[in-house]
Write an enzyme that holds these catalytic residues in place. Structure first.
Site, PDB file in Angstrom:
ATOM      1  N   GLY A  47       2.464   4.427  -8.089  1.00  0.00           N
ATOM      2  CA  GLY A  47       3.694   3.436  -8.136  1.00  0.00           C
ATOM      3  C   GLY A  47       3.649   2.785  -6.602  1.00  0.00           C
ATOM      4  O   GLY A  47       2.345   2.304  -6.558  1.00  0.00           O
ATOM      5  N   GLU A  48       4.811   2.605  -6.130  1.00  0.00           N
ATOM      6  CA  GLU A  48       4.780   2.033  -4.779  1.00  0.00           C
ATOM      7  C   GLU A  48       5.203   2.893  -3.730  1.00  0.00           C
ATOM      8  O   GLU A  48       6.339   3.363  -3.694  1.00  0.00           O
ATOM      9  CB  GLU A  48       5.743   0.839  -4.883  1.00  0.00           C
ATOM     10  CG  GLU A  48       5.661  -0.435  -3.857  1.00  0.00           C
ATOM     11  CD  GLU A  48       3.976  -0.783  -4.011  1.00  0.00           C
ATOM     12  OE1 GLU A  48       3.474  -0.978  -4.663  1.00  0.00           O
ATOM     13  OE2 GLU A  48       3.549  -0.755  -2.863  1.00  0.00           O
ATOM     14  N   SER A  49       4.088   3.310  -2.674  1.00  0.00           N
ATOM     15  CA  SER A  49       4.353   4.426  -1.929  1.00  0.00           C
ATOM     16  C   SER A  49       5.615   4.049  -0.918  1.00  0.00           C
ATOM     17  O   SER A  49       6.463   4.997  -0.439  1.00  0.00           O
ATOM     18  CB  SER A  49       3.137   4.525  -1.145  1.00  0.00           C
ATOM     19  OG  SER A  49       2.563   3.532  -0.619  1.00  0.00           O
ATOM     20  N   CYS A  79      -2.860   8.007  -6.549  1.00  0.00           N
ATOM     21  CA  CYS A  79      -2.464   6.847  -6.048  1.00  0.00           C
ATOM     22  C   CYS A  79      -1.412   6.601  -5.013  1.00  0.00           C
ATOM     23  O   CYS A  79      -1.589   6.871  -3.799  1.00  0.00           O
ATOM     24  CB  CYS A  79      -2.383   5.814  -7.184  1.00  0.00           C
ATOM     25  SG  CYS A  79      -2.764   3.741  -6.827  1.00  0.00           S
ATOM     26  N   ARG A 106      -4.338   1.491   2.008  1.00  0.00           N
ATOM     27  CA  ARG A 106      -3.593   1.030   0.912  1.00  0.00           C
ATOM     28  C   ARG A 106      -4.252  -0.494   0.371  1.00  0.00           C
ATOM     29  O   ARG A 106      -4.782  -0.996   1.050  1.00  0.00           O
ATOM     30  CB  ARG A 106      -2.415   0.482   1.299  1.00  0.00           C
ATOM     31  CG  ARG A 106      -1.592   1.981   1.949  1.00  0.00           C
ATOM     32  CD  ARG A 106      -0.112   1.655   2.313  1.00  0.00           C
ATOM     33  NE  ARG A 106       0.616   1.029   0.799  1.00  0.00           N
ATOM     34  CZ  ARG A 106       1.823   0.293   0.993  1.00  0.00           C
ATOM     35  NH1 ARG A 106       2.352  -0.046   2.233  1.00  0.00           N
ATOM     36  NH2 ARG A 106       2.252  -0.145  -0.291  1.00  0.00           N
ATOM     37  N   ILE A 133      -5.468   1.022 -10.180  1.00  0.00           N
ATOM     38  CA  ILE A 133      -4.553   0.069 -10.124  1.00  0.00           C
ATOM     39  C   ILE A 133      -4.095  -0.262  -8.764  1.00  0.00           C
ATOM     40  O   ILE A 133      -3.362   0.521  -7.976  1.00  0.00           O
ATOM     41  CB  ILE A 133      -3.289   0.271 -10.913  1.00  0.00           C
ATOM     42  CG1 ILE A 133      -4.002   0.606 -12.225  1.00  0.00           C
ATOM     43  CG2 ILE A 133      -2.208  -1.010 -10.934  1.00  0.00           C
ATOM     44  CD1 ILE A 133      -2.848   1.139 -13.204  1.00  0.00           C
ATOM     45  N   ARG A 134      -4.387  -1.524  -8.242  1.00  0.00           N
ATOM     46  CA  ARG A 134      -4.021  -1.769  -6.734  1.00  0.00           C
ATOM     47  C   ARG A 134      -4.498  -0.423  -5.991  1.00  0.00           C
ATOM     48  O   ARG A 134      -3.461  -0.040  -5.073  1.00  0.00           O
ATOM     49  CB  ARG A 134      -2.602  -2.289  -6.532  1.00  0.00           C
ATOM     50  CG  ARG A 134      -2.471  -3.779  -7.108  1.00  0.00           C
ATOM     51  CD  ARG A 134      -0.864  -4.295  -7.069  1.00  0.00           C
ATOM     52  NE  ARG A 134      -0.015  -3.294  -7.863  1.00  0.00           N
ATOM     53  CZ  ARG A 134       0.829  -2.453  -7.254  1.00  0.00           C
ATOM     54  NH1 ARG A 134       0.881  -2.401  -6.047  1.00  0.00           N
ATOM     55  NH2 ARG A 134       1.287  -1.773  -8.179  1.00  0.00           N
ATOM     56  N   HIS A 169      -5.725   6.946 -11.578  1.00  0.00           N
ATOM     57  CA  HIS A 169      -4.955   7.359 -12.484  1.00  0.00           C
ATOM     58  C   HIS A 169      -5.229   8.301 -13.778  1.00  0.00           C
ATOM     59  O   HIS A 169      -5.508   7.612 -14.578  1.00  0.00           O
ATOM     60  CB  HIS A 169      -4.043   6.114 -12.756  1.00  0.00           C
ATOM     61  CG  HIS A 169      -3.149   5.377 -12.025  1.00  0.00           C
ATOM     62  ND1 HIS A 169      -1.931   5.743 -11.787  1.00  0.00           N
ATOM     63  CD2 HIS A 169      -3.484   4.430 -11.094  1.00  0.00           C
ATOM     64  CE1 HIS A 169      -1.197   4.966 -10.822  1.00  0.00           C
ATOM     65  NE2 HIS A 169      -2.307   4.021 -10.454  1.00  0.00           N
ATOM     66  N   GLU A 171      -3.569   9.945 -15.421  1.00  0.00           N
ATOM     67  CA  GLU A 171      -2.544  10.185 -16.532  1.00  0.00           C
ATOM     68  C   GLU A 171      -2.624   8.964 -17.504  1.00  0.00           C
ATOM     69  O   GLU A 171      -1.990   8.975 -18.484  1.00  0.00           O
ATOM     70  CB  GLU A 171      -1.201  10.132 -15.881  1.00  0.00           C
ATOM     71  CG  GLU A 171      -0.668   8.793 -15.250  1.00  0.00           C
ATOM     72  CD  GLU A 171      -1.256   8.536 -14.026  1.00  0.00           C
ATOM     73  OE1 GLU A 171      -2.221   9.311 -13.536  1.00  0.00           O
ATOM     74  OE2 GLU A 171      -0.744   7.548 -13.264  1.00  0.00           O
TER      75      GLU A 171
HETATM   76  N1  GLN Z   1      -0.469  -0.187  -4.036  1.00  0.00           N
HETATM   77  C1  GLN Z   1       0.466   0.767  -4.089  1.00  0.00           C
HETATM   78  C2  GLN Z   1       1.064   1.422  -2.897  1.00  0.00           C
HETATM   79  O1  GLN Z   1       0.222   0.967  -1.792  1.00  0.00           O
HETATM   80  C3  GLN Z   1      -0.303   2.073  -4.735  1.00  0.00           C
HETATM   81  C4  GLN Z   1      -0.555   1.647  -6.302  1.00  0.00           C
HETATM   82  C5  GLN Z   1      -0.483   2.574  -7.503  1.00  0.00           C
HETATM   83  O2  GLN Z   1       0.027   3.698  -7.220  1.00  0.00           O
HETATM   84  N2  GLN Z   1      -1.192   2.320  -8.749  1.00  0.00           N
HETATM   85  O3  GLN Z   1       1.679   2.210  -2.642  1.00  0.00           O
END
Ligand code: GLN
Length: 190
Positions: A47-49, A79, A106, A133-134, A169, A171
């Site tokens: 997700g987004e940390s 991630c 990151r 993913i990113r 990921h 999952e």
């Molecule tokens: N770019 C996200 C972050 O810095 C991590 C991306 C992800 O969990 N798929 O938190």
């Protein structure tokens, strides 16, 4: 076996499905009270940390969860979850649980190559699908950290005691392989 899956934000539903398909009972962790359950393991999803770290603190879950991880509660962190565990972030001043001696970058693949899928060798599991993913990767590992997988010379999976951290990921690839979730289930049983 009761696995708590942090459900504040991000890709937590897929982890629940994967672990339940292996016979584990999962509970969503949404508030401090949920951490009173007798958990055998915990999942920190992607997700987004930054958002996850902020919510963990605002909801009063941060200190409790950090302490449980330090005391040896098994963790599967993917991630953004891996970013939460990292002791150091090479491109961000704000660290979160900081329970794993790794330095993480990151959004390490840049915008162009931000998301991709490949196969990589995972120690003890053979080739597994890896969806990024990113994604972050691990730039440096400290003492006691076992590197489990590298892709293009970058560390994308590592273990430190009961903490299993992945840049990708698993999952999202359970149709093809549940090997990583099985490994985590095994860590929860030991
Ligand atoms: N770019 C996200 C972050 O810095 C991590 C991306 C992800 O969990 N798929 O938190």
């Amino acid at each position: 076996m009761m696995i708590g899956v942090l459900a504040l934000q991000g890709a937590f539903v897929e982890h629940i499905k994967a672990l339940e398909s292996l016979g584990a009972t999962c509970v969503e962790l949404r508030q401090a009270k949920d951490l009173e359950l007798p958990l055998t393991g915990v999942v920190l999803p992607g997700g987004e940390s930054t958002v996850q770290g902020k919510l963990l603190r605002e909801l009063g879950m941060y200190d409790i969860l950090k302490q449980k991880i330090e005391q040896g509660l098994p963790v599967l962190a993917t991630c953004a979850g891996m970013i939460l565990l990292a002791e150091h972030l090479s491109n961000d001043d704000k660290v979160h649980f900081a329970t794993m001696p790794i330095t993480v970058r990151r959004n390490a693949y840049g915008r162009q190559l931000g998301s991709f899928r490949t196969y990589g060798d995972f120690a003890g599991l053979g080739s597994v699908p890896m969806t990024f993913i990113r994604a972050p990767y691990i730039e440096k590992v400290g003492a006691g950290v076992e590197v489990l997988a590298t892709v293009d010379d970058k560390v994308v999976a590592a273990r430190y005691g009961k903490q299993l951290a992945l840049a990708f990921h698993p999952e999202l690839d359970v149709q093809e392989s549940v090997a990583v979730h099985k490994l985590f289930r095994q860590m929860c049983k030991e």
